[in-house]
Design a protein around this motif. Structure first.
Motif, PDB file in Angstrom:
ATOM      1  N   SER A  26       0.738  -1.214  -0.118  1.00 61.85           N
ATOM      2  CA  SER A  26      -0.058  -0.058  -0.165  1.00 61.85           C
ATOM      3  C   SER A  26       0.930   1.265  -0.003  1.00 61.85           C
ATOM      4  CB  SER A  26      -0.885   0.002   1.102  1.00 61.85           C
ATOM      5  OG  SER A  26      -1.728   1.352   1.359  1.00 61.85           O
ATOM      6  N   THR A  27       0.467   2.551  -0.688  1.00 62.06           N
ATOM      7  CA  THR A  27       1.242   3.497  -0.723  1.00 62.06           C
ATOM      8  C   THR A  27       0.751   4.349   0.515  1.00 62.06           C
ATOM      9  OG1 THR A  27      -0.754   4.486  -2.162  1.00 62.06           O
ATOM     10  CG2 THR A  27       1.292   3.674  -3.301  1.00 62.06           C
ATOM     11  N   ASP A  28      -0.161   3.808   1.242  1.00 62.76           N
ATOM     12  CA  ASP A  28      -0.373   4.591   2.560  1.00 62.76           C
ATOM     13  C   ASP A  28       0.496   4.233   3.711  1.00 62.76           C
ATOM     14  OD1 ASP A  28      -2.531   5.774   1.145  1.00 62.76           O
ATOM     15  OD2 ASP A  28      -3.883   4.139   1.621  1.00 62.76           O
ATOM     16  N   ILE A  29       1.284   3.292   3.512  1.00 62.59           N
ATOM     17  CA  ILE A  29       2.196   2.839   4.670  1.00 62.59           C
ATOM     18  C   ILE A  29       3.331   3.483   4.495  1.00 62.59           C
ATOM     19  CG2 ILE A  29       3.069   0.791   5.854  1.00 62.59           C
ATOM     20  CD1 ILE A  29       0.167   0.948   6.109  1.00 62.59           C
ATOM     21  N   ALA A  30       4.028   4.050   5.492  1.00 64.07           N
ATOM     22  CA  ALA A  30       5.255   4.769   5.392  1.00 64.07           C
ATOM     23  C   ALA A  30       6.312   3.803   5.568  1.00 64.07           C
ATOM     24  CB  ALA A  30       5.574   5.494   6.615  1.00 64.07           C
ATOM     25  N   VAL A  31       7.377   3.947   4.397  1.00 66.62           N
ATOM     26  CA  VAL A  31       8.417   3.218   4.350  1.00 66.62           C
ATOM     27  C   VAL A  31       9.038   3.024   5.855  1.00 66.62           C
ATOM     28  CG1 VAL A  31      10.779   2.758   3.579  1.00 66.62           C
ATOM     29  CG2 VAL A  31       8.881   3.791   2.189  1.00 66.62           C
ATOM     30  N   GLY A  32       9.263   1.755   6.061  1.00 64.49           N
ATOM     31  CA  GLY A  32       9.955   1.274   7.369  1.00 64.49           C
ATOM     32  C   GLY A  32       9.031   0.979   8.443  1.00 64.49           C
ATOM     33  N   THR A  33       7.696   0.962   8.079  1.00 71.05           N
ATOM     34  CA  THR A  33       6.539   0.352   9.063  1.00 71.05           C
ATOM     35  C   THR A  33       5.696  -0.673   8.448  1.00 71.05           C
ATOM     36  OG1 THR A  33       4.972   2.151   8.657  1.00 71.05           O
ATOM     37  CG2 THR A  33       6.427   2.753  10.267  1.00 71.05           C
ATOM     38  N   VAL A  34       5.038  -1.327   9.165  1.00 67.39           N
ATOM     39  CA  VAL A  34       4.131  -2.259   8.540  1.00 67.39           C
ATOM     40  C   VAL A  34       2.869  -2.006   9.396  1.00 67.39           C
ATOM     41  CG1 VAL A  34       5.768  -3.832   7.662  1.00 67.39           C
ATOM     42  CG2 VAL A  34       5.068  -4.245   9.935  1.00 67.39           C
ATOM     43  N   ARG A  35       1.808  -2.431   8.992  1.00 69.76           N
ATOM     44  CA  ARG A  35       0.374  -2.569   9.660  1.00 69.76           C
ATOM     45  C   ARG A  35      -0.210  -3.930   9.607  1.00 69.76           C
ATOM     46  NH1 ARG A  35      -2.981   1.810   7.821  1.00 69.76           N
ATOM     47  NH2 ARG A  35      -1.357   3.152   8.912  1.00 69.76           N
ATOM     48  N   ILE A  36      -0.467  -4.469  10.771  1.00 67.20           N
ATOM     49  CA  ILE A  36      -0.784  -5.843  10.809  1.00 67.20           C
ATOM     50  C   ILE A  36      -2.134  -5.729  11.618  1.00 67.20           C
ATOM     51  CG2 ILE A  36      -0.133  -8.118  12.436  1.00 67.20           C
ATOM     52  CD1 ILE A  36       2.824  -6.902  12.708  1.00 67.20           C
ATOM     53  N   TYR A  37      -2.880  -6.509  10.655  1.00 62.73           N
ATOM     54  CA  TYR A  37      -4.325  -6.523  11.144  1.00 62.73           C
ATOM     55  C   TYR A  37      -4.703  -7.884  11.431  1.00 62.73           C
ATOM     56  CZ  TYR A  37      -5.117  -2.127   8.488  1.00 62.73           C
ATOM     57  OH  TYR A  37      -5.333  -1.016   8.019  1.00 62.73           O
ATOM     58  N   HIS A  38      -5.352  -8.060  12.350  1.00 62.56           N
ATOM     59  CA  HIS A  38      -5.911  -9.381  12.961  1.00 62.56           C
ATOM     60  C   HIS A  38      -7.331  -9.222  13.791  1.00 62.56           C
ATOM     61  CE1 HIS A  38      -4.382  -8.248  17.189  1.00 62.56           C
ATOM     62  NE2 HIS A  38      -3.489  -7.697  16.294  1.00 62.56           N
ATOM     63  N   GLY A  39      -8.184  -9.773  13.111  1.00 64.73           N
ATOM     64  CA  GLY A  39      -9.600  -9.594  13.507  1.00 64.73           C
ATOM     65  C   GLY A  39     -10.001  -8.108  13.219  1.00 64.73           C
ATOM     66  N   ASP A  40     -10.716  -7.585  14.352  1.00 70.68           N
ATOM     67  CA  ASP A  40     -10.832  -6.097  14.376  1.00 70.68           C
ATOM     68  C   ASP A  40      -9.927  -5.159  14.629  1.00 70.68           C
ATOM     69  OD1 ASP A  40     -11.331  -6.897  16.710  1.00 70.68           O
ATOM     70  OD2 ASP A  40     -13.334  -5.747  17.052  1.00 70.68           O
ATOM     71  N   LYS A  41      -8.705  -5.683  14.781  1.00 70.05           N
ATOM     72  CA  LYS A  41      -7.636  -4.856  15.605  1.00 70.05           C
ATOM     73  C   LYS A  41      -6.542  -4.708  14.381  1.00 70.05           C
ATOM     74  CE  LYS A  41      -8.632  -6.397  20.280  1.00 70.05           C
ATOM     75  NZ  LYS A  41      -8.395  -7.201  21.449  1.00 70.05           N
ATOM     76  N   HIS A  42      -5.824  -3.732  14.772  1.00 69.43           N
ATOM     77  CA  HIS A  42      -4.433  -3.733  14.008  1.00 69.43           C
ATOM     78  C   HIS A  42      -3.321  -2.945  14.780  1.00 69.43           C
ATOM     79  CE1 HIS A  42      -6.419   0.375  13.018  1.00 69.43           C
ATOM     80  NE2 HIS A  42      -4.953   0.703  12.785  1.00 69.43           N
ATOM     81  N   VAL A  43      -2.298  -3.137  14.281  1.00 69.59           N
ATOM     82  CA  VAL A  43      -1.138  -2.386  15.106  1.00 69.59           C
ATOM     83  C   VAL A  43      -0.247  -2.055  13.736  1.00 69.59           C
ATOM     84  CG1 VAL A  43       0.053  -4.656  15.390  1.00 69.59           C
ATOM     85  CG2 VAL A  43       0.633  -2.728  16.788  1.00 69.59           C
ATOM     86  N   THR A  44       0.538  -0.796  13.877  1.00 70.48           N
ATOM     87  CA  THR A  44       1.602  -0.291  13.154  1.00 70.48           C
ATOM     88  C   THR A  44       2.778  -0.437  14.194  1.00 70.48           C
ATOM     89  OG1 THR A  44       0.105   1.191  12.019  1.00 70.48           O
ATOM     90  CG2 THR A  44       2.362   1.507  11.771  1.00 70.48           C
ATOM     91  N   VAL A  45       3.821  -1.131  13.497  1.00 68.90           N
ATOM     92  CA  VAL A  45       4.959  -1.397  14.023  1.00 68.90           C
ATOM     93  C   VAL A  45       6.245  -0.843  13.210  1.00 68.90           C
ATOM     94  CG1 VAL A  45       4.391  -3.266  15.427  1.00 68.90           C
ATOM     95  CG2 VAL A  45       5.474  -3.860  13.188  1.00 68.90           C
ATOM     96  N   MET A  46       7.058  -0.497  13.630  1.00 67.09           N
ATOM     97  CA  MET A  46       8.464  -0.013  12.848  1.00 67.09           C
ATOM     98  C   MET A  46       9.525  -1.246  12.648  1.00 67.09           C
ATOM     99  SD  MET A  46      11.235   2.751  13.991  1.00 67.09           S
ATOM    100  CE  MET A  46       9.980   4.187  13.681  1.00 67.09           C
TER     101      MET A  46
END
Length: 351
Positions: free
Chosen positions: A322-342
């Motif tokens: 996705s172009t919406d995600i900053a380089v150097g980070t990932v967004r992890i979706y599980h169920g109705d939750k998500h977390v962004t980590v570096m």
């Protein structure tokens, strides 16, 4: 503005010591020293006229530049200084030994426009330095770094992993002490066993065993995360690939890989992502930038296969760019939750 390096190699020229691991000719593929005419020619081959689109920097690598006679240093620096004055390059940097830094030398370097000095520290454990026959002490490194900072130079430290006598305790000690030297950046190199070195003799005699590539990547990842957490960038992990290292006969053993830096980043990404996959109770989606996909997947998809094994019995795992995600980070979706980590540990993190 893109940073571009003009490499100027002076293999083992000026160095007053022969470390157990060192054979600069084998590493750089060069057996002769450069002249002022060579320097001028090389710089013009890279950039003949002013180029404001790039930050060109002339870099003297190999050897111990400040151990050279003053007249030789001046001779080599003159063509680089001329290019600097003409605006064809923006900066000059060099590497040297910690015990070859004095106020007089720094005045000379300033006069010729040098901005950055990298110190080949290798380790800050006194016993490791002794076994490597470095010929300088940890205190020499501390004094040199302090003197450089006092004179407004940018300071880089070069460390080696896998030296004789080094273990995890020693490496952690070096990492802690390295932060106290307050460098601007770090380079991390693995110890290789090269033909024509004392280490090569030790290897053949069975008195030295090089670390495996996997261990080297793990240790490099530890060092990189440590320094980045302290706001100190790691600008390189691993040796620059050369024909001699890739296809020559000089490499006897050791953790050499031309993509070691990428492998280190993949290891870090896997270390950061794994806990979140373990916590997931159902399907997982990882969203990343296109540039980070290889870090998420790992070499030969090793990380992704590991994630799939962790997900057995919990559902599927997918990866989307996705172009919406900053380089150097990932967004992890599980169920109705998500977390962004570096995952890009070259970005300074808050303590």
């Amino acid at each position: 503005m893109k940073h571009a390096i003009i490499p100027l190699f002076i293999p083992h020229w000026g160095c007053p010591h022969q470390c157990v691991f060192c054979n600069q000719v084998r590493i750089t593929g060069r057996s002769t020293s450069v002249t002022a005419q060579d320097i001028e020619k090389i710089i013009r081959e890279y950039v003949s006229v002013r180029d404001d689109s790039r930050y060109w920097e002339a870099a003297f690598y190999g050897g111990s530049f400040t151990a050279l006679p003053v007249k030789v240093m001046e001779e080599l620096l003159k063509p680089a200084k001329q290019a600097l004055d003409e605006g064809r390059i923006r900066a000059i940097r060099l590497s040297t030994r910690p015990d070859c830094i004095t106020p007089e030398i720094l005045r000379l370097l300033k006069r010729y426009g040098v901005k950055t000095v990298e110190l080949g520290v290798q380790s800050l454990d006194p016993q490791v330095l002794k076994k490597a026959e470095r010929g300088h002490t940890a205190e020499d490194a501390r004094q040199a770094a302090a003197l450089l900072r006092q004179n407004d130079f940018s300071v880089g430290l070069q460390f080696m992993i896998g030296l004789p006598g080094e273990d995890w305790k020693s490496m952690r000690y070096t990492a802690r002490q390295g932060v106290r030297l307050k460098p601007d950046f770090i380079r991390i190199y693995p110890v290789l066993v090269l033909e024509g070195t004392v280490l090569g003799q030790m290897y053949r005699a069975g008195t030295y065993r090089p670390i495996r590539l996997e261990e080297a990547v793990c240790k490099a990842a530890f060092m990189k995360r440590w320094y980045n957490h302290h706001g100190i960038g790691v600008i390189r992990v691993g040796l620059q690939a050369t024909d001699e290292l890739d296809t020559g006969h000089s490499l006897l053993a050791g953790p050499y890989h031309p993509a070691m830096g990428e492998m280190c980043d993949q290891y870090i990404a896997r270390h950061v992502i794994t806990p979140w996959i373990r916590r997931a109770a159902g399907p997982v989606e990882i969203v990343c930038s296109r540039r980070d996909r290889s870090k998420v997947m790992g070499r030969r998809r090793e990380s992704w296969i590991f994630y799939e094994e962790l997900m057995q019995g919990k559902g599927t795992i997918t990866c989307r760019e996705s172009t919406d995600i900053a380089v150097g980070t990932v967004r992890i979706y599980h169920g109705d939750k998500h977390v962004t980590v570096m995952i890009d540990e070259n970005v300074p993190l808050e303590n």
